[in-house]
Scaffold this active site. Structure first.
Site, PDB file in Angstrom:
ATOM      1  N   GLU A 266      27.732  -7.830  91.827  1.00 48.99           N
ATOM      2  CA  GLU A 266      28.602  -7.594  90.656  1.00 48.99           C
ATOM      3  C   GLU A 266      28.507  -9.489  90.553  1.00 48.99           C
ATOM      4  O   GLU A 266      29.073 -10.130  89.414  1.00 48.99           O
ATOM      5  CB  GLU A 266      29.873  -7.591  90.697  1.00 48.99           C
TER       6      GLU A 266
ATOM      7  N   SER B   8      49.552  -4.731  92.502  1.00 48.42           N
ATOM      8  CA  SER B   8      51.014  -4.381  93.023  1.00 48.42           C
ATOM      9  C   SER B   8      51.359  -2.940  94.024  1.00 48.42           C
ATOM     10  O   SER B   8      52.507  -2.784  94.195  1.00 48.42           O
ATOM     11  CB  SER B   8      51.181  -3.162  91.172  1.00 48.42           C
TER      12      SER B   8
ATOM     13  N   TYR C 154      52.509 -10.823  92.816  1.00 45.99           N
ATOM     14  CA  TYR C 154      53.622 -11.514  93.066  1.00 45.99           C
ATOM     15  C   TYR C 154      55.167 -11.940  93.473  1.00 45.99           C
ATOM     16  O   TYR C 154      56.035 -11.908  93.411  1.00 45.99           O
ATOM     17  CB  TYR C 154      54.319  -9.435  92.580  1.00 45.99           C
TER      18      TYR C 154
ATOM     19  N   LYS D 238      35.873  -5.561  91.181  1.00 47.02           N
ATOM     20  CA  LYS D 238      37.635  -4.503  90.861  1.00 47.02           C
ATOM     21  C   LYS D 238      36.973  -3.228  91.840  1.00 47.02           C
ATOM     22  O   LYS D 238      36.184  -2.551  90.615  1.00 47.02           O
ATOM     23  CB  LYS D 238      37.840  -5.213  89.802  1.00 47.02           C
TER      24      LYS D 238
ATOM     25  N   LYS E 164      39.234   5.683  86.710  1.00 45.23           N
ATOM     26  CA  LYS E 164      38.639   4.483  86.013  1.00 45.23           C
ATOM     27  C   LYS E 164      36.742   4.495  86.641  1.00 45.23           C
ATOM     28  O   LYS E 164      35.813   3.905  86.781  1.00 45.23           O
ATOM     29  CB  LYS E 164      38.989   3.387  86.280  1.00 45.23           C
TER      30      LYS E 164
ATOM     31  N   LYS F   2      39.521  -7.442  94.377  1.00 44.58           N
ATOM     32  CA  LYS F   2      40.642  -6.579  93.968  1.00 44.58           C
ATOM     33  C   LYS F   2      40.987  -5.273  93.728  1.00 44.58           C
ATOM     34  O   LYS F   2      39.635  -4.179  93.722  1.00 44.58           O
ATOM     35  CB  LYS F   2      40.944  -6.960  92.004  1.00 44.58           C
TER      36      LYS F   2
ATOM     37  N   ARG G  39      50.973  -0.185  86.497  1.00 45.92           N
ATOM     38  CA  ARG G  39      50.861   0.733  85.425  1.00 45.92           C
ATOM     39  C   ARG G  39      51.488   1.311  84.898  1.00 45.92           C
ATOM     40  O   ARG G  39      52.078   1.527  84.194  1.00 45.92           O
ATOM     41  CB  ARG G  39      49.475   2.136  85.620  1.00 45.92           C
TER      42      ARG G  39
END
Ligand code: PBG
Length: 340
Positions: free
Chosen positions: A246, A287, A326, A207, A230, A261, A217
């Protein structure tokens, strides 16, 4: 090849003409490599408190936050179209957000109530529960913060408790989306210790710290609260090998499925993971990717349905076993031959 080309002199093709198989719909269908079905689509849903409540998300036209009763109706529609699973995200009311994110492990929190209501009403659809603190914390970070630092091991303790209440409430798949080190192993051990050995883990393994999460968000209400960025835990978008480390670590720790992602800007990562590991690989068309398609279509840049389907095929072609999108319900309807 030498001399002057004339249109009658195409010997250098050696008789090969790639366009032959493209000349009719039937032969394009016959040689088509990638298949997309509703079973490839996972539908993320945003849940809010209330009854018969829906609220628009400005940066995600066409997506609404739903109260639990409406989320149950959405789950029924999804199941009837052959969508295998939903990914749930709560928009926790502001007064329940706190510095230490205690609401994350309240067994009666919005997420847990949504999980049990949907599980009861639509037992045949899989439920994926996001585990991360940003949906419960006062500062929008995915971890506990002390003196500006995002704490790793202390955050995992809270996540483990959160995963347990979600599993009890009916989550089939726990999906840690936080990028703390060691969270998959810790969650696996805790689930097993409680007898939830059948609860799976889909890890957000690779990610990236991405600007494409902006509309999400807004949807979960963490954006306006977020202080800083982040980048000390989500990956640097300039890196690729690190994604494989990872993934390898998450598999070692007990992940059943892994995720990359964002999605479309990271299909190179999907392909590398697919080639290197024998484990189901998912991508999250996030998104911001959804917003790009919707707003570009609104501006007349392209046909939105065609853009949506092309993107979803690209995920499958890159090697995904499925896509969180979505557009899942609408795409499933199209794939099922319904008019939308
Ligand atoms: C939170 C989380 C995020 C997304 C899924 N889980 C946002 C973030 O990490 O800031 C993004 C999904 C999307 O953009 O559609 N841990």
């Amino acid at each position: 090849m030498s001399g002057t080309w004339t249109k009658h002199d195409m010997d250098f093709l050696g008789g090969h003409r790639q366009r032959r198989t493209r000349q009719a719909a039937w032969s394009r269908a016959m040689v088509r490599q990638t298949v997309l079905t509703p079973a490839d689509l996972i539908w993320p849903l945003f849940v809010i408190e209330g009854q018969n409540e829906r609220s628009a998300i400005n940066t995600m036209p066409g997506v609404e936050r739903l109260s639990i009763d409406l989320a149950v109706e959405a789950a029924k529609q999804a199941a009837s179209e052959g969508i295998p699973a939903l990914a749930l995200f709560p928009n926790t009311p502001g007064h329940l957000r706190s510095e230490n994110g205690e609401e994350a492990y309240n067994p009666d929190n919005l997420m847990c109530r949504a999980l049990s209501a949907i599980k009861q009403a639509v037992p045949d659809i899989g439920l994926i529960a996001d585990v991360a603190l940003d949906e419960y914390s006062a500062n929008g970070q995915d971890g506990l913060v002390r003196n500006g630092e995002i704490l790793n091991d202390e955050t995992i303790e809270v996540m483990v408790k959160s995963a347990i209440v979600q599993a009890r409430a009916g989550a089939d798949i726990i999906a840690p989306s936080d990028m703390m080190d060691g969270r998959v192993g810790a969650i696996r051990m805790a689930l097993d210790a409680e007898g939830h050995d059948k609860t799976a883990i889909m890890s957000y393994s690779a990610k990236y710290a991405s600007v494409y999460y902006g509309p999400f968000r807004e949807a979960v209400g963490s954006g306006e609260r977020l202080q800083g960025d982040k980048r000390t835990y989500q990956m640097d978008y300039a890196n690729s090998d690190e994604a494989l480390r990872e993934v390898a670590q998450d598999i070692d720790e007990g992940a059943d499925m892994v995720m990359v992602k964002p999605g479309m800007p990271y299909l190179d990562i999907v392909r590398r993971v697919r080639d290197d590991f024998n484990i189901p690989v998912f991508a999250y068309q996030v998104s911001g990717e959804y917003a790009m398609i919707e707003f570009a279509a609104k501006a007349g840049a392209f046909d939105r349905t065609a853009a949506m389907m092309e993107a979803l095929y690209a995920f499958k072609r890159a090697g995904c076993d499925g896509v969180l999108t979505y557009h899942a319900l609408e795409a499933a309807r199209i794939l099922n031959g319904e008019r939308v």
